[in-house]
Design a protein around this motif. Sequence first.
Motif: not given
Length: 340
Positions: A170, A172, A175, A196, A210, A212, A250, A252-253, A283-285, A307-309
């Motif tokens: 990802h 992410s 980051q 993946r 993606q 980020e 997730f 990380f959030v 998604p994010g958070g 953050a968001f992906g």
Amino acid sequence: MLDLKHALWELEKVVDAAQLENFFQIYLWKKGFINEEFKVMLTLPAEEKKDRGAKLSDIKTKLTEAYEAKQQSFKMGQINQQLEKDLVDISLDTSSENWSYSLLAEVRREVEEIFKSLWFVMEYGTEMVTKFENFESVNIPLTHPATEMHDTIYLNEKDPSGENFVLRTHTSSMQNYMIKKYGVPLKALVPWRAYRFENMDATHDTMFYQVEGMYIGKNISIAHFKSLMETMLNAVLKKKVETRMRPGYFPFVEPGFEIDARYEYLNPKTGKKEMSKRLEILPGGMIHPEVLKAAGVDPAEWRSGFAFGLGMSRLAAIKYGIKDIRYFTNGDLRFAKSFA
Ligand code: DAH
């Protein structure tokens, strides 16, 4: 005595290798003018000899240099001529029949432009990353079942700590790098590929794009997050998008969200405007304190940021109504050109 100016002027008029050879024979060859003059010099009285000798040497050096420069320029000319002859004109066959932009690239560029206009720093980052970058730096311990969320492709190459590199699962994974590189406050974007180990089907591919995004500051709230995501979706989909946030997990959030979107569209069957289904779009958070700590940032001071992906293929598929994301990368021009 030989007139240097005149000789140089003659040299200037030389236009090809044959004339240059001729010039050499006349002036610089062992039976040429200059050597003849040296011979004459030897017959002169001692005091004149010295003076004349120095002058002649000077003329000889200057003329030799000019001759060699000309020779060199002819050589370059020959090389260039040869190159021109051998040139394969790769630009020749670019009629619109033979190429097309990739839809994915178009959408990626649109997203990049939106965030650049909002002063986000942008990097594509590396696709080969350490396990630390991919997992631990974003609060996924290597022993945690969360690592199983990604089916990771491991590489044979080892990082400096002796661990195998992985292909980033990802974006992410960038980051930590971005926070360390640019510091806080930070607005950063990392678009590009992730990998993946997947069974490929209409919605999964081993390589996918993606984006980020991160926004770290001191008074950043969930409302900022929601409104930025809406701004971006409106701009890319060119529609008034309505979003809804659901809780999502997730590592990380915290809290983490899934954003769903729906919008008005013209139903081709009924000819009427209708609302689309709610689509899970990104998604994010709010960034987890452990992620900040891992990048050397004090979460007590900076714990406000999101953050968001964003899945590019998914966004492009929604934008163009495409059912199978494998079309984006299989290089079939009939597909790509039908959107040109
Ligand atoms: N890295 C996640 C994935 O690939 C996507 C993601 C989710 C990124 C939430 C984020 C985030 O930054 O906050 O599935």
